[in-house]
Each structure stands twice: as C-alpha cells, then as structure tokens.
Write a protein that holds these residues in place. Structure first.
Motif, PDB file in Angstrom:
ATOM      1  N   ASP A   1      43.243  46.980  32.565  1.00 25.14           N
ATOM      2  CA  ASP A   1      42.437  46.058  31.744  1.00 25.14           C
ATOM      3  C   ASP A   1      41.832  45.038  32.694  1.00 25.14           C
ATOM      4  OD1 ASP A   1      41.317  44.535  29.789  1.00 25.14           O
ATOM      5  OD2 ASP A   1      43.193  43.869  28.871  1.00 25.14           O
TER       6      ASP A   1
ATOM      7  N   HIS B   1      48.106  38.861  27.985  1.00 25.03           N
ATOM      8  CA  HIS B   1      48.823  39.716  27.047  1.00 25.03           C
ATOM      9  C   HIS B   1      49.560  40.771  27.851  1.00 25.03           C
ATOM     10  CE1 HIS B   1      45.761  42.880  27.551  1.00 25.03           C
ATOM     11  NE2 HIS B   1      44.842  41.927  27.436  1.00 25.03           N
TER      12      HIS B   1
ATOM     13  N   HIS C   1      46.890  46.152  24.608  1.00 25.60           N
ATOM     14  CA  HIS C   1      47.641  44.960  24.193  1.00 25.60           C
ATOM     15  C   HIS C   1      49.033  45.484  23.862  1.00 25.60           C
ATOM     16  CE1 HIS C   1      43.772  42.592  22.986  1.00 25.60           C
ATOM     17  NE2 HIS C   1      43.849  42.840  24.262  1.00 25.60           N
TER      18      HIS C   1
ATOM     19  N   THR D   1      48.166  40.722  31.753  1.00 23.65           N
ATOM     20  CA  THR D   1      46.829  40.406  32.253  1.00 23.65           C
ATOM     21  C   THR D   1      46.748  38.904  32.483  1.00 23.65           C
ATOM     22  OG1 THR D   1      45.932  40.008  30.057  1.00 23.65           O
ATOM     23  CG2 THR D   1      45.828  42.264  30.883  1.00 23.65           C
TER      24      THR D   1
ATOM     25  N   GLU E   1      43.502  36.376  32.277  1.00 22.85           N
ATOM     26  CA  GLU E   1      42.083  36.485  31.969  1.00 22.85           C
ATOM     27  C   GLU E   1      41.464  35.246  31.323  1.00 22.85           C
ATOM     28  OE1 GLU E   1      41.201  39.145  28.680  1.00 22.85           O
ATOM     29  OE2 GLU E   1      43.301  39.682  28.518  1.00 22.85           O
TER      30      GLU E   1
ATOM     31  N   GLU F   1      39.516  38.943  34.963  1.00 18.84           N
ATOM     32  CA  GLU F   1      40.796  39.479  34.473  1.00 18.84           C
ATOM     33  C   GLU F   1      41.421  40.451  35.468  1.00 18.84           C
ATOM     34  OE1 GLU F   1      40.436  42.027  30.980  1.00 18.84           O
ATOM     35  OE2 GLU F   1      42.503  41.555  30.408  1.00 18.84           O
TER      36      GLU F   1
HETATM   37 MN   LIG Z   1      42.664  41.937  28.412  1.00 18.62          MN
END
Ligand SMILES: [Mn+2]
Length: 457
Positions: A253, A336, A343, A374, A376, A416
C-alpha cells in the motif's frame, strides 16, 4: 527464502489449533462470484483461508483437528467440463507436497471426514458461511465469533514467512511506482500512469492488486479515494498515485506524489516538505508500545506547525489539533494495519485500547513487534470544505481563508510507506521508492533522459 516454500502456513495452523484446542476447526474457502452472464470476477481467495493454507483456488475447505494434531485440505476435483474449459487443478499429490497438510482429500470426502473427526468434540469453530453445510451434521454448537477472534489475534503480528511475502509485493509495487515517476508526462491521461503501474506489476508476475489504483492529478488529489483516473495530466500539476499489488494475497500500500513536469514549484515544495517531515517523524516514533492514536496526533502536530508557518493556520497548535482545524486539511488516519487485507485486521478485541487523545481515530492500537502498518500523512485542499460557509464561519479564527485561496486548485500530497515494527529500535521500512524532493526530481529527469536516448537510437 525459497518463495515456493509454503512451510510457514503449517506453523500458522498449529498456532490456531493451540488457541482453540477444544473444538474442531473448519474453514470454507471462497467461491467464484458472477460478474455478468457467463463471466465471473477474477477469483481472489478468502483472506483467512489464504492465511491458513496459501491455497488460491476456489471451492476448498480446511479441517483442523487439534486433539489428534491433524489438518486436512479439501480441494476441488477438476471434472471434464473444468478440464476442457479452464484447465487442470492441483492434484492430491501436488497439493500434499506443496501445502504441508497432514492429509489432502477431494471436496467430496468432506462430510465423511467431518463426521469421523467430530468424535471427541462438542464444539465446531467455523465461520457463519459454513453453517448451512454443517446443519446437516447434527446438533453441534458452532462458534463463529470465537474463531473470528482467534484469527484476528493471530493475523495481527506477522511471522517471518509472511514478512517475506510482504517484501515481495512491496518490492514489485515499489519498482512500479518508480517506473510511473520515470514515464509520466503532462499531456498523458491519469489512466496511462495507472497502466504503467499495473503493467509493471503484471510483468513481475503479480497479477492482482490489493485495491483499485488511485491516480489523481491536480485538484483530483484532494478526493481521498478518487479512482476514475480519467483526466488529462496538466503541466504544473502534482500526480498522486496510491497503488499496490499483492503477492499470495499480501498487499503493498504505497503512495507517492510527484510533479508531472518533473520539477516541484515552490508552493508544491512547501506542502510536500511538511507531509514528508510528518511522515518521517511518525515512522521514527513507531516502536513497540507506542499508541497509534498518539502517532496520529504527532503527525497532526507537524502538519499544524507547517501550515502555520505558511500562514494557512493560525493560533495555538494544540487547539488547532483539538478543534478540528487540522482535520480540514488532513481528514484521514495516519496508519492502518497491512497484510492479507489492505486495511488488515486490528488484532482482536483484547488488543483494542482506549484512545487517550482528544482526536477521533479509527484505528487505536498499541504497536507490537511484527505489526506491519502504513504511515501515510497527507495535506489536501478540499474545495468542498474550504468553500463551505459553515466551515468558514466555524474556523474563521483558525484558518486564514484568504491564504487558502491560492491553494484551492492545489489538490493534495500524500506519502505512504509500509513499515514493520521491530522488537527494538526504529521500524524496518519495506518501501524503497524515493520520496526526498531531490531524489524524485532526479528520477523524473532520468526518465526523460532515457526516453530521449530511445528516440535517438
Ligand atoms: Mn493506506
């Protein structure tokens, strides 16, 4: 590590058996979903099933018998129709070798195998989706919530085998992000940058993404989950790309924001530098024991200070955080969990910690070694909020709306990375895509140089 190794999955099944020793554990894999007519959506295995087996075909089951230390994989049998239209499926022998179960059977043996294994158990731990099939097998109590809780607790902290898989998806997705920076130019369309990203992932053998790619240029970047990806990229605009591929279900991600024409303007540098500082400081503070909510507030603090220095926010930083002024520009979470779901599960009810900050957060957890999360932060100029008379009235002492006018078409910046919480010291950053301003400009220039040479020879 040998990427064809499936050894860590049996370790995970053992851990689950230890958590639920007094019942038979049963999981149902995913089934194909019809898209329209005779066409199905590309199949993606159910995450818990993938977690316990690595088996990526539809129509499979898993049975775990903790008392007898037995685990069984039930696989679909390819019938004539399947063989003609779709091709072969892993055979019993192949599956036995690859997935490390103590027994592999065809799906047709499921009923008899459950009936035999149920002797000695009063309980079945199975998800709700399996209830219909289990009804016919007698009046046993099924405990879907207990199974959910055990899986959530286990899935939170990643074991070394899983981290290797996350490293692969991050490396491939990161390389694809680098290619996007090299190849994107003003005049192209957002979907062309998306095509570069996705084709690079596919070229490396990663054929599915963890989530729909977001390629948002200019003001579109202020739409948090923009994924129309249909507009023309303009000279002078920033390009925000949030995209990640998955490997055996483990997703990357990653978000990068870069100038379409290869050079940041001063205004873009100003905003970008604030987000970058917030991101780097939040990463360094991500240690075992740290609360995700507190890290979020830390990132808000840096963003508040930065926007204050640009004359966009005014007043005390603490009150800017508490009264919601920062959230107008940074309306999402800092972090997250990441894993088999982009997620990912937060780790079960026992891990939920009360949020000690005055800022609402969706994800409140105490970080542990092995968590992959992550980082971000972002800053966005969301017209809808900034031009709303209600917001303008409420925030008139905190936001300098006159200064904001110069940024209404700015869009936004998000950076991120994916990190692993280390037992001690700073986390390990899985994302290798450059994010310093100079490095990004160098990459963009490199892309132009390569294209120029290709034209000449
Ligand atoms: Mn993300």
């Amino acid at each position: 590590m040998n990427l064809l190794s499936f050894e860590h999955y049996s370790q995970i099944r053992k851990s689950l058996a230890q958590r639920l020793p007094d019942g038979l554990i049963l999981l149902k894999g995913g089934s194909p979903v019809v898209r329209n007519g005779d066409v199905e959506y590309p199949f993606r295995q159910q995450s818990d099933f993938l977690y316990l087996s690595g088996f990526e075909e539809p129509g499979a089951w898993i049975l775990i018998d903790p008392k007898n230390k037995k685990d069984v994989l039930f696989i679909p049998k390819a019938d004539d129709h399947h063989l003609v239209w779709i091709g072969t499926l892993p055979t019993l022998e192949e599956s036995r070798k690859r997935y490390g179960f103590s027994k592999v059977c065809y799906q047709g043996d499921l009923k008899s195998e459950i009936q035999t294994s149920l002797r000695g158990y009063r309980k079945i731990y199975a998800p709700k989706e399996a209830q219909n099939e289990l009804k016919r097998l007698g009046r046993r109590s099924i405990f879907p919530e207990d199974l959910r809780e055990a899986l959530d607790e286990l899935r939170a902290a990643k074991i070394p085998g899983e981290i290797e898989l996350l490293k692969v998806s991050n490396r491939v997705s990161g390389d694809a992000h680098i290619e996007v920076m090299r190849q994107t130019r003003p005049g192209q369309y957002e979907y062309q940058a998306q095509a570069v990203f996705e084709s690079e992932c596919l070229k490396s053998g990663l054929s599915s993404l963890g989530y729909p790619s977001i390629v948002a240029t200019g003001k579109n970047a202020a739409v948090l989950h923009y994924n129309k990806n249909s507009e023309k990229i303009k000279d002078g605009d920033l390009v925000l790309i949030d995209a990640g591929a998955e490997f055996r279900g483990y997703s990357a991600d990653i978000t990068r924001t870069f100038p379409a024409n290869g050079r940041f303007t001063q205004k873009q540098r100003d905003i970008y530098s604030i987000v970058l500082e917030a991101q780097k400081k939040s990463i360094s503070a991500a240690r075992p024991g740290a609360l995700s909510a507190e890290l979020h507030v830390l990132s808000m603090r840096i963003i508040a200070e930065g926007l204050k220095s640009l004359g966009i926010l005014k007043g005390e930083v603490d009150s800017l955080i508490e009264n919601g002024a920062v959230r107008v520009f940074y309306p999402h979470g800092l972090t997250h969990m990441l894993g088999l779901d982009v997620h990912d599960v937060v780790g079960g009810k026992k891990r939920c910690v009360p949020n000690p900050t005055k800022v609402p957060v969706r994800f409140s957890a105490r970080l542990e070694a092995g968590f992959v999360i992550t980082m971000e932060p972002g800053v966005y100029f969301i017209r809808f909020l900034l031009e709303s008379p209600k917001v303008q009235e409420k925030m008139k002492d905190q936001i300098n709306f006159k200064a904001v006018k110069n940024f209404l078409d700015f869009g936004g910046v998000r950076i991120e990375d994916d990190i692993i919480i280390n037992p001690a010291g700073a986390p390990l950053n899985l994302t290798h895509v450059p994010k310093e301003i100079d490095d990004i400009e160098r990459l963009c220039a490199e892309g132009r140089e390569l294209a120029h040479r290709k034209k000449r020879f």
